[in-house]
Scaffold this active site. Structure first.
Site, mmCIF file in Angstrom:
data_model
loop_
_atom_site.group_PDB
_atom_site.id
_atom_site.type_symbol
_atom_site.label_atom_id
_atom_site.label_comp_id
_atom_site.label_asym_id
_atom_site.label_seq_id
_atom_site.Cartn_x
_atom_site.Cartn_y
_atom_site.Cartn_z
ATOM 1 N N TYR A 99 19.613 38.010 40.320
ATOM 2 C CA TYR A 99 19.480 39.274 41.057
ATOM 3 C C TYR A 99 18.405 40.165 40.452
ATOM 4 O O TYR A 99 18.313 40.287 39.227
ATOM 5 C CB TYR A 99 20.801 40.049 41.021
ATOM 6 C CG TYR A 99 21.845 39.531 41.971
ATOM 7 C CD1 TYR A 99 21.629 39.492 43.344
ATOM 8 C CD2 TYR A 99 23.072 39.099 41.478
ATOM 9 C CE1 TYR A 99 22.612 39.031 44.200
ATOM 10 C CE2 TYR A 99 24.070 38.641 42.325
ATOM 11 C CZ TYR A 99 23.826 38.606 43.687
ATOM 12 O OH TYR A 99 24.804 38.162 44.527
ATOM 13 N N MET A 109 28.685 38.246 39.412
ATOM 14 C CA MET A 109 30.142 38.363 39.405
ATOM 15 C C MET A 109 30.812 37.073 38.903
ATOM 16 O O MET A 109 31.784 37.120 38.150
ATOM 17 C CB MET A 109 30.661 38.692 40.808
ATOM 18 C CG MET A 109 32.157 38.947 40.832
ATOM 19 S SD MET A 109 32.801 39.219 42.490
ATOM 20 C CE MET A 109 32.091 40.805 42.888
ATOM 21 N N LYS A 132 49.067 46.872 22.056
ATOM 22 C CA LYS A 132 48.885 47.530 23.356
ATOM 23 C C LYS A 132 47.818 46.800 24.185
ATOM 24 O O LYS A 132 47.113 45.926 23.667
ATOM 25 C CB LYS A 132 48.491 48.991 23.128
ATOM 26 C CG LYS A 132 47.176 49.166 22.370
ATOM 27 C CD LYS A 132 46.951 50.623 21.964
ATOM 28 C CE LYS A 132 45.663 50.771 21.167
ATOM 29 N NZ LYS A 132 45.460 52.152 20.691
ATOM 30 N N ARG A 178 42.854 64.974 20.360
ATOM 31 C CA ARG A 178 43.306 64.333 21.600
ATOM 32 C C ARG A 178 44.752 64.780 21.839
ATOM 33 O O ARG A 178 45.052 65.454 22.805
ATOM 34 C CB ARG A 178 43.230 62.802 21.500
ATOM 35 C CG ARG A 178 41.819 62.252 21.371
ATOM 36 C CD ARG A 178 41.757 60.762 21.637
ATOM 37 N NE ARG A 178 42.725 59.996 20.850
ATOM 38 C CZ ARG A 178 42.739 58.678 20.767
ATOM 39 N NH1 ARG A 178 41.849 57.952 21.418
ATOM 40 N NH2 ARG A 178 43.644 58.054 20.035
#
Ligand SMILES: *Cc1c(COP(=O)(O)O)cnc(C)c1O
Length: 357
Positions: free
Chosen positions: A254, A302, A35, A128
Site C-alpha cells: 500500500y 491487515m 492483568k 492518576r
C-alpha cells in the site's frame, strides 16, 4: 487446516522470570501482575503456571473472576479497586483485595455491609489515582467510623518514572510514601512495578508488583528483556506464504512506500495489524527466519506484511517467520513502532491462537 499464525507461550520462561522478580524483590514478596489477559498471554494459563505466587494482581473484577474460574485460590489484588458498591460484596465472598483510591469508593463502603480486606492507594506524585498524603489521617478516621479499619491491609503507591535511571522522581515518591504512611507502621506497604526491581537500593517494602518482566519484556528505557536476564515468553510466528523477486524501481504494498533500489528477493508473511502486529512498524523493523534476522519492507497490511529475504537465500514458502520471540526481542519491534513492548503483547488479537508449552 488452520492458518499457522500463532503465539507460542513458553510457561517455563514465565516461571524463570517470576523467580527473577522474586529474588530481586526479597525480602518483599512479589504479587504476580496478570492483568490484560496476562499481558496478552492468557490469564488462566499464566496464573496457573505461576501458582507458586502468593498473590495475584489484576486491574478489574472480571480478571479476578477469571483467576478463580481457573481454580486458583490465592488472594487477588484489584489494582483499580471497584466500580460499584455491589462489587465489594463480591470481593468479600471471593477473596479479592480492592485497592481503594478515592472517596467514591469509601462511599460505597459506607452504603454496604460488606467489609472485605483492602488496600489504600496513596498519590505520591503520579497523579492518576489515590489519596493525597494530607488526606490520609481523615481517611483513616472515616474507616474507623465505618468499622472498616480491621480489613485494611496496607498502603499502595505507584511510580511514574521507575523506567528512567536519570529521574529523581522514584526517590522523591519513595520518601513521600514513607513519610505519609509513617503513622501506621503496623500496616503493609506495596510499591514497585517491574522497573523498580532493577533500581539498585530501591526499597520494595512488603509487596512488589512485577508485570512486564514476567513476560520477558523490558521495563527499562533503552534496554531489551534479554539484557536484563529475562526470557521471552511469547514467540509470535507466521508462515512465509509467498516468495517473489522484484526489480530495482518496483514498489511493495500500500502506498508504494517501499521502492527496491536493486533486484530483491522478498516474501509475504501471513500476519498483519488485524492480528495485533503494529501497523506503525515500518521498513527495517527486524523479524527472523530460521534463527536469522531479516527486515520488514513497506507498509504492514491487515492480514500480511512483506519481508526482505536477500540475506536468507534458502528461505522457502512455508518457512516459519518469527515476528518477535527468541531471535528478535519484542522491545526491538516496539521501538521501531514508536511504542512499548507492553502495548504489542497486550494487543495480539483473538484471531491469533495461543499455543502453550
Ligand atoms: C500494571 C501495574 C503494575 C505492573 O507494572 P509493570 O510495569 O508491568 O511491571 C504494577 N502496579 C500497578 C498499580 C499497575 O497498574
Amino acid at each position: 487446516m488452520p492458518r499457522p499464525t500463532l503465539a507460542r507461550i513458553d510457561l517455563e520462561a514465565l516461571r524463570h522470570n517470576y523467580r527473577q522478580a522474586s529474588e530481586r524483590a526479597a525480602p518483599a514478596l512479589a504479587m504476580a501482575v496478570v492483568k490484560a489477559d496476562g499481558y496478552g498471554h492468557g490469564i488462566a494459563q499464566v496464573a496457573q503456571a505461576l501458582s507458586d505466587a502468593p498473590k495475584y494482581a489484576v486491574a478489574c473484577l472480571e480478571e479476578a473472576l477469571a483467576i478463580r474460574a481457573a481454580g486458583l485460590l490465592q488472594p487477588v489484588v484489584l489494582l483499580q479497586g471497584v466500580h460499584s458498591a455491589g462489587d465489594l460484596d463480591l470481593c468479600l465472598q471471593r477473596g479479592f483485595e480492592p485497592v481503594l483510591h478515592g472517596h467514591q469508593q469509601l462511599d460505597w463502603l459506607e452504603q454496604g455491609e460488606a467489609r472485605p480486606t483492602f488496600w489504600l492507594k496513596v498519590n505520591t506524585g503520579m497523579n492518576r489515582l489515590g489519596f493525597h498524603p494530607d488526606e490520609l489521617a481523615d481517611v483513616m478516621a472515616r474507616l474507623d467510623r465505618l468499622g472498616a479499619r480491621p480489613g485494611l491491609l496496607g498502603f499502595v503507591t505507584h511510580f511514574a518514572c521507575a523506567d528512567d535511571n536519570d529521574s529523581a522522581m522514584t526517590e522523591e515518591q519513595t520518601a513521600c510514601f514513607v513519610e505519609a504512611t509513617a503513622p501506621w507502621p503496623e500496616l503493609m506497604k506495596s510499591v514497585g512495578n517491574s522497573a523498580a526491581h532493577f533500581i539498585p537500593g530501591q526499597p520494595l517494602f512488603d509487596w512488589s508488583r512485577p508485570g512486564i518482566m514476567l513476560y520477558g519484556g523490558s521495563p527499562l528505557l533503552g534496554k531489551i528483556g534479554p539484557e536484563l536476564g529475562l526470557k521471552p515468553v511469547m514467540s509470535l510466528q507466521a508462515p512465509l506464504m509467498s516468495v517473489r523477486t522484484i526489480e530495482a524501481g518496483e514498489s511493495v504494498g500500500y502506498g508504494a512506500g517501499f521502492v527496491a533500489d536493486r533486484r530483491l528477493r522478498m516474501g509475504m508473511v501471513a500476519i498483519g495489524y488485524g492480528d495485533g502486529y503494529p501497523r506503525h512498524a515500518g521498513t527495517d523493523t527486524p523479524a527472523a527466519i530460521n534463527g536469522r534476522r531479516i527486515r520488514l519492507i513497506g507498509r504492514v497490511s491487515m492480514d500480511m506484511l512483506a519481508v526482505d529475504l536477500s540475506n536468507v537465500p534458502d528461505a522457502r514458502e512455508g518457512d516459519v517467520v518469527e515476528l518477535w520471540g527468541e531471535t528478535v526481542a519484542v522491545d526491538e519491534v516496539a521501538r521501531c513502532a514508536g511504542t512499548i513492548g507492553y502495548e504489542l503483547l497486550t494487543g495480539i488479537t483473538a484471531r491469533v491462537p495461543r499455543e502453550y508449552r
